[in-house]
Motif scaffolding. Structure first.
Motif, PDB file in Angstrom:
ATOM      1  N   MET A   1       0.889  -1.256   0.245  1.00  0.00           N
ATOM      2  CA  MET A   1      -0.105  -0.059   0.294  1.00  0.00           C
ATOM      3  C   MET A   1       0.646   1.203   0.500  1.00  0.00           C
ATOM      4  O   MET A   1       0.515   2.306  -0.389  1.00  0.00           O
ATOM      5  CB  MET A   1      -0.701  -0.203   1.496  1.00  0.00           C
ATOM      6  CG  MET A   1      -1.879  -1.002   0.773  1.00  0.00           C
ATOM      7  SD  MET A   1      -2.975  -1.471   2.741  1.00  0.00           S
ATOM      8  CE  MET A   1      -4.120   0.512   2.188  1.00  0.00           C
ATOM      9  N   LEU A   2       2.225   1.095   1.036  1.00  0.00           N
ATOM     10  CA  LEU A   2       2.659   2.748   0.903  1.00  0.00           C
ATOM     11  C   LEU A   2       3.838   2.198  -0.864  1.00  0.00           C
ATOM     12  O   LEU A   2       3.989   3.871  -1.134  1.00  0.00           O
ATOM     13  CB  LEU A   2       3.506   2.474   1.786  1.00  0.00           C
ATOM     14  CG  LEU A   2       3.560   2.623   3.615  1.00  0.00           C
ATOM     15  CD1 LEU A   2       4.202   1.868   4.044  1.00  0.00           C
ATOM     16  CD2 LEU A   2       3.029   4.007   3.297  1.00  0.00           C
ATOM     17  N   ASP A   3       3.451   1.292  -1.534  1.00  0.00           N
ATOM     18  CA  ASP A   3       4.776   1.531  -2.981  1.00  0.00           C
ATOM     19  C   ASP A   3       3.550   2.403  -3.622  1.00  0.00           C
ATOM     20  O   ASP A   3       4.042   3.312  -4.512  1.00  0.00           O
ATOM     21  CB  ASP A   3       3.834  -0.096  -3.958  1.00  0.00           C
ATOM     22  CG  ASP A   3       5.513  -0.941  -3.294  1.00  0.00           C
ATOM     23  OD1 ASP A   3       6.231   0.228  -2.918  1.00  0.00           O
ATOM     24  OD2 ASP A   3       5.026  -1.722  -3.305  1.00  0.00           O
ATOM     25  N   ALA A   4       1.960   2.342  -3.385  1.00  0.00           N
ATOM     26  CA  ALA A   4       1.267   2.953  -4.050  1.00  0.00           C
ATOM     27  C   ALA A   4       0.855   4.111  -4.035  1.00  0.00           C
ATOM     28  O   ALA A   4       1.248   5.050  -4.806  1.00  0.00           O
ATOM     29  CB  ALA A   4      -0.428   2.834  -4.165  1.00  0.00           C
ATOM     30  N   VAL A   5       1.147   4.925  -2.435  1.00  0.00           N
ATOM     31  CA  VAL A   5       0.709   5.604  -2.103  1.00  0.00           C
ATOM     32  C   VAL A   5       2.725   6.787  -2.377  1.00  0.00           C
ATOM     33  O   VAL A   5       2.166   7.646  -3.022  1.00  0.00           O
ATOM     34  CB  VAL A   5       1.320   6.274  -1.101  1.00  0.00           C
ATOM     35  CG1 VAL A   5       1.714   7.880   0.317  1.00  0.00           C
ATOM     36  CG2 VAL A   5      -0.438   5.250   0.180  1.00  0.00           C
ATOM     37  N   ASN A   6       3.488   5.917  -2.719  1.00  0.00           N
ATOM     38  CA  ASN A   6       4.736   6.917  -3.999  1.00  0.00           C
ATOM     39  C   ASN A   6       4.682   6.943  -4.655  1.00  0.00           C
ATOM     40  O   ASN A   6       4.994   7.897  -5.851  1.00  0.00           O
ATOM     41  CB  ASN A   6       6.018   6.032  -3.414  1.00  0.00           C
ATOM     42  CG  ASN A   6       7.399   6.419  -3.883  1.00  0.00           C
ATOM     43  OD1 ASN A   6       7.609   6.357  -4.533  1.00  0.00           O
ATOM     44  ND2 ASN A   6       8.126   7.130  -2.851  1.00  0.00           N
ATOM     45  N   LEU A   7       4.036   5.761  -5.824  1.00  0.00           N
ATOM     46  CA  LEU A   7       3.291   5.747  -7.223  1.00  0.00           C
ATOM     47  C   LEU A   7       2.781   6.395  -7.460  1.00  0.00           C
ATOM     48  O   LEU A   7       3.307   7.692  -8.226  1.00  0.00           O
ATOM     49  CB  LEU A   7       3.444   4.141  -7.796  1.00  0.00           C
ATOM     50  CG  LEU A   7       3.304   4.287  -9.433  1.00  0.00           C
ATOM     51  CD1 LEU A   7       4.525   4.600  -9.862  1.00  0.00           C
ATOM     52  CD2 LEU A   7       3.286   3.312  -9.656  1.00  0.00           C
ATOM     53  N   ALA A   8       1.609   7.225  -6.943  1.00  0.00           N
ATOM     54  CA  ALA A   8       0.792   7.670  -7.625  1.00  0.00           C
ATOM     55  C   ALA A   8       1.040   9.208  -7.733  1.00  0.00           C
ATOM     56  O   ALA A   8       0.228   9.400  -9.198  1.00  0.00           O
ATOM     57  CB  ALA A   8      -0.616   7.936  -6.596  1.00  0.00           C
ATOM     58  N   TRP A   9       1.302   9.704  -6.791  1.00  0.00           N
ATOM     59  CA  TRP A   9       1.650  11.735  -7.596  1.00  0.00           C
ATOM     60  C   TRP A   9       2.439  11.353  -8.126  1.00  0.00           C
ATOM     61  O   TRP A   9       2.617  12.471  -9.094  1.00  0.00           O
ATOM     62  CB  TRP A   9       1.778  12.143  -5.724  1.00  0.00           C
ATOM     63  CG  TRP A   9       3.056  11.948  -4.887  1.00  0.00           C
ATOM     64  CD1 TRP A   9       3.631  10.849  -4.051  1.00  0.00           C
ATOM     65  CD2 TRP A   9       4.288  12.838  -5.922  1.00  0.00           C
ATOM     66  NE1 TRP A   9       5.083  11.262  -4.252  1.00  0.00           N
ATOM     67  CE2 TRP A   9       5.822  12.383  -4.869  1.00  0.00           C
ATOM     68  CE3 TRP A   9       4.409  13.957  -6.142  1.00  0.00           C
ATOM     69  CZ2 TRP A   9       7.157  12.491  -4.901  1.00  0.00           C
ATOM     70  CZ3 TRP A   9       6.019  14.980  -6.486  1.00  0.00           C
ATOM     71  CH2 TRP A   9       7.158  13.738  -5.953  1.00  0.00           C
TER      72      TRP A   9
END
Length: 510
Positions: free
Chosen positions: A310-318
């Motif tokens: 889930m932290l991967d996703a947060v890093n990638l999205a922006w």
């Protein structure tokens, strides 16, 4: 012309978290999930560590706490067939929220749909191609095959990722020859629960709560509110289908093999089985294709993979949002691999250590476990281990040199006193916007920030025991730059301009 900005393959926690974060970044996302309905096979049983902070920073942690059976569960966690016990600490460095993965996915699905994400279940990606401008997915849906084209595609499709295979990204590592079976069952009438949490079993005698190691495997249990939670670990090379459910009979037979006698079990409440793999994708990006979650890394211990994904996703999205909106500086998307591959390696470090602690059977292994148990009786060592497991010790490598100690770390949740009242860093991060936070009324720094005012929010506040004169906080709540207290104007101004340009592109045109 593309049909959508980003295709997300897989509607597990990583994919659904990414869908929501992309919507916060103003990106059109399409989630394609091959399963027509959410899986009811038990998998993860909770979330914990840094991802709880991130959910709070997005203003949605209360939803997860409301759905949890025990939002104030005691902070005591398994680690390599031992325990990290934080119950005596007033501010434990690691906490968890018991919550079945099915419920986690439901909450993330609800959130993504509220924000406008398009989630299609029963749609399987069977082919993929990419060029310099777009990526095309061949999809098999309920109404037949079709194609969809996007700027980017992210594989969040698990450890057996088809996206990873189609992108020809290597996934080296190890599969351990062991099988873990978990169950929550009611306590059988013939089992006596003792006052200290141990149990008395006919034909077995007294079994201590916690871990029992035999020459045939490991048995562990705990009793909570009349429910027996138990686990067996056996060396076994059988390949199980993830969708094949564990039965009570299989669990009971495993317990009998490990303990050497039958353990009576009541009615099953939750049953699951898993094996351990130690793998990490060589790269998280192949041009317009990215990997996140289990598609990027498999960790050989429980309680970590879902949170890291889930932290991967947060890093990638922006970062995807910055590129799609046209203001990303050169190399910004590459930092996704650099930062999250580094973070994945940290997660592998502590989970590999758990392998060493749990799999050894000789006297040297017993000595290792004893030494480790003695070390974590000391509070500094215990806190350090808690931060490592929580994924809270991450400091991303920052470009350049001579950085403030906070650069690359997760922004602390400071209480902020403003002209409009009291707020906090967590509240400011609800919209996932970058923030230049002035903590000492530095108009020179705010004036520099105004050249990027269409991309960042500029806030002035006071806080007790300020850690810096000013902070530049990325949408993923990590600090991109910090001004040393009483740093000279020229030095701080130059460093701030470099950080703003390096993370948020060229300044706005006048």
């Amino acid at each position: 012309m593309t049909d959508i900005d980003v295709i997300i393959v897989g509607a597990g926690p990583s994919g659904l978290m990414l869908a929501g974060e992309l919507r916060l970044a103003g990106v059109r996302s399409l989630v394609l999930e091959r399963q027509s309905q959410p899986r009811d096979t038990p998998k993860a049983s909770g979330i914990g560590g840094r991802i709880l902070d991130l959910l709070r920073y997005r203003g949605i942690l209360d939803r997860f706490e409301a759905a949890s059976s025990d939002p104030n569960v005691a902070p005591r966690f398994p680690f390599g067939n031992m325990h990290l016990d934080f119950t005596h600490l007033a501010d434990p460095p690691l906490r968890a929220l018991p919550l079945p993965q099915l419920e986690i996915e439901r909450l993330l699905d609800d959130r993504a749909r509220e924000l406008g994400a398009d989630i299609r279940r029963g749609h399987e990606v069977v082919g993929m191609s990419q060029d310099d401008a777009a990526v095309t997915a061949d999809v098999r849906g309920p109404d037949g095959p079709y194609r969809v084209t996007a700027r980017y595609l992210v594989g969040c499709d698990g450890g057996r990722s088809r996206v990873r295979d189609m992108a020809e990204i290597a996934f080296p590592g190890t599969t351990y020859p062991e099988v873990n079976r978990l169950g929550q069952v009611t306590v059988a009438d013939s089992v006596t629960v003792l006052g200290n949490g141990d149990i008395e079993v006919p034909g077995l005698g007294r079994i201590r709560a916690g871990f029992t190691r035999t020459d045939r495997g490991v048995f562990a249990f705990a009793i909570t509110s009349g429910i027996l939670s138990l686990q067996t670990t056996e060396d076994e090379s059988t390949e199980y289908d993830d969708d094949e459910p564990l039965t009570l009979t299989e669990l009971a037979e495993s317990a009998r093999r490990v303990l050497g006698a039958d353990l009576p079990m009541g009615e099953p409440i939750r049953l699951s089985r898993y094996t351990f793999k130690d793998r990490q994708a060589e790269r998280y990006r192949d041009r317009r294709v990215m990997l996140a979650g289990d598609a990027a890394h498999l960790l050989p211990a429980t309680g970590t993979a879902l949170n890291v994904g889930m932290l991967d996703a947060v890093n990638l999205a922006w970062k995807l949002g910055a590129d799609i909106h046209g203001w990303a500086p050169t190399g910004l998307l590459d930092t996704y691999h650099h930062e999250r591959h580094f973070a994945g390696a940290r997660a592998l470090l502590q989970t590999r250590a758990q392998v060493a602690l749990r799999r050894g059977h000789d006297r040297a292994a017993e000595a290792l476990r004893q030494v480790f148990q003695e070390l974590i009786m000391d509070e500094p060592a215990l806190r350090r281990m808690g931060a490592l497991v929580a994924h809270a010790d991450i400091r991303y490598p920052m470009p350049g040199s001579d950085h403030h100690a906070l650069a690359g770390t997760f922004a602390p949740d400071l209480t902020l006193h403003t002209d409009q009242g009291v707020t906090s860093v967590a509240e400011l991060m609800h919209t996932a916007r970058p923030i230049l936070l002035d903590l000492t009324d530095r108009p020179d720094l705010r004036e520099i920030g105004r050249d990027w005012q269409h991309r960042i929010d500029i806030r002035t506040a006071k806080t007790d025991n300020r850690p810096a004169d000013a902070l530049l906080i990325r949408p993923d709540a990590h600090i991109a730059w910090a001004a040393t207290i009483d740093e000279p104007t020229d030095t701080a101004a130059l460093a701030l301009r470099e950080a703003l340009s390096g993370w948020f592109g060229a300044p706005d045109q006048p």
